[in-house]
Design a protein around this motif. Structure first.
Motif, short mmCIF file in Angstrom:
data_model
loop_
_atom_site.label_atom_id
_atom_site.label_comp_id
_atom_site.label_asym_id
_atom_site.label_seq_id
_atom_site.Cartn_x
_atom_site.Cartn_y
_atom_site.Cartn_z
N LEU A 1 9.56 5.58 0.82
CA LEU A 1 10.13 5.18 -0.47
C LEU A 1 11.54 4.63 -0.30
O LEU A 1 11.93 3.68 -0.99
CB LEU A 1 10.15 6.37 -1.42
CG LEU A 1 8.78 6.86 -1.92
CD1 LEU A 1 8.93 8.08 -2.80
CD2 LEU A 1 8.05 5.75 -2.67
N SER B 1 7.84 -4.12 0.78
CA SER B 1 7.11 -2.88 0.61
C SER B 1 5.65 -3.17 0.33
O SER B 1 5.28 -4.26 -0.11
CB SER B 1 7.71 -2.06 -0.54
OG SER B 1 7.65 -2.81 -1.75
N THR C 1 3.75 1.85 -2.16
CA THR C 1 5.18 2.19 -2.21
C THR C 1 5.93 1.30 -3.21
O THR C 1 6.86 1.77 -3.87
CB THR C 1 5.79 2.04 -0.81
OG1 THR C 1 5.51 0.72 -0.31
CG2 THR C 1 5.23 3.07 0.14
N VAL D 1 8.09 2.88 -6.28
CA VAL D 1 9.50 2.56 -6.45
C VAL D 1 9.74 1.92 -7.81
O VAL D 1 10.77 2.17 -8.46
CB VAL D 1 9.98 1.65 -5.30
CG1 VAL D 1 11.36 1.08 -5.60
CG2 VAL D 1 10.01 2.42 -4.00
N PRO E 1 14.22 9.60 -2.79
CA PRO E 1 13.80 9.61 -1.37
C PRO E 1 14.73 10.43 -0.47
O PRO E 1 14.26 11.14 0.43
CB PRO E 1 13.82 8.12 -0.99
CG PRO E 1 13.69 7.39 -2.26
CD PRO E 1 14.39 8.22 -3.28
#
Length: 214
Positions: free
Chosen positions: A28, A37, A41, A45, A60
């Motif tokens: 993360l 990403s 993920t 996020v 994170p």
């Protein structure tokens, strides 16, 4: 020789949970910092940005720290109170950041990722409606102080006394050094140590005393 005490049993479940937390936190954190990403993920996020705004990086890092504690046997230490204090302080910081948003746009979804997210917007909106801007900062300061007391289990009276003493010491130093017309203390030189006196030479006895025939 007394028998050695057996080491405490290892908690494999806590170690596995710590490894998962460190791995997920690292993924993360990389997704929050970089743009390359993956789908999972990136989705996570994006959700965190909506909820926490600029505080997306804290989750994170907290996951990595918690996972390392679990891997090192941190489940044996009481972490509930520090976690509650840290969570309250984090929520207060999100609300402080979101108070920078104009009042007519506080609940605008587009403002959440750039400021305090949904959590910060909710607390800031309620406080601004109830007590106004200045009152919001006063309430948030009180909540931050409460978070500090929860995390450290400190005595409120002792904390306030030490804080007041520091404020008074700072005021006295300011009056002594920064007030117009104040005389700054001149550093005095230490007196030089007196040099030891040379021993006085005793005069030699007269020759009459030295000559036995005299």
């Amino acid at each position: 020789m007394p028998p050695r005490s057996a080491p405490p049993p290892r908690d494999r479940g806590a170690e596995i949970a710590g490894l998962v937390a460190v791995t997920l936190g690292a993924l993360l954190l990389i997704a929050a910092v970089r743009d390359d990403s993956g789908a999972l993920t990136g989705f996570l996020v994006g959700v965190l940005r909506r909820l926490l705004g600029l505080g997306v990086f804290v989750v994170p890092v907290a996951m990595i720290f918690t996972g390392m504690l679990l891997l090192a046997g941190g489940q044996r230490f009481p972490l509930a109170r520090p976690a509650v204090g840290f969570g309250l302080a984090f929520w207060v910081s999100l609300a402080v950041v979101h108070l920078r948003v104009p009042a007519d746009r506080m609940m605008d979804f587009e403002q959440w990722p750039e400021y305090g997210g949904a959590f910060g917007a909710l607390l800031a909106f309620v406080l601004r409606k109830c007590v106004g801007d200045i009152g919001s900062y006063i309430v948030l300061a009180a909540l931050a102080f409460g978070a500090f007391l929860i995390a450290t289990e400190g005595d409120p009276g002792e904390v306030l006394r030490s804080l007041l003493l520091r404020v008074l010491e700072g005021a006295e130093w300011r009056d002594a050094h920064l007030r117009p017309g104040a005389r700054r203390p001149v550093a005095r030189r230490a007196p030089r140590p007196a040099s030891p006196k040379a021993p006085e030479e005793t005069p030699p006895p007269p020759e009459s005393e030295l000559d036995p025939a005299a």
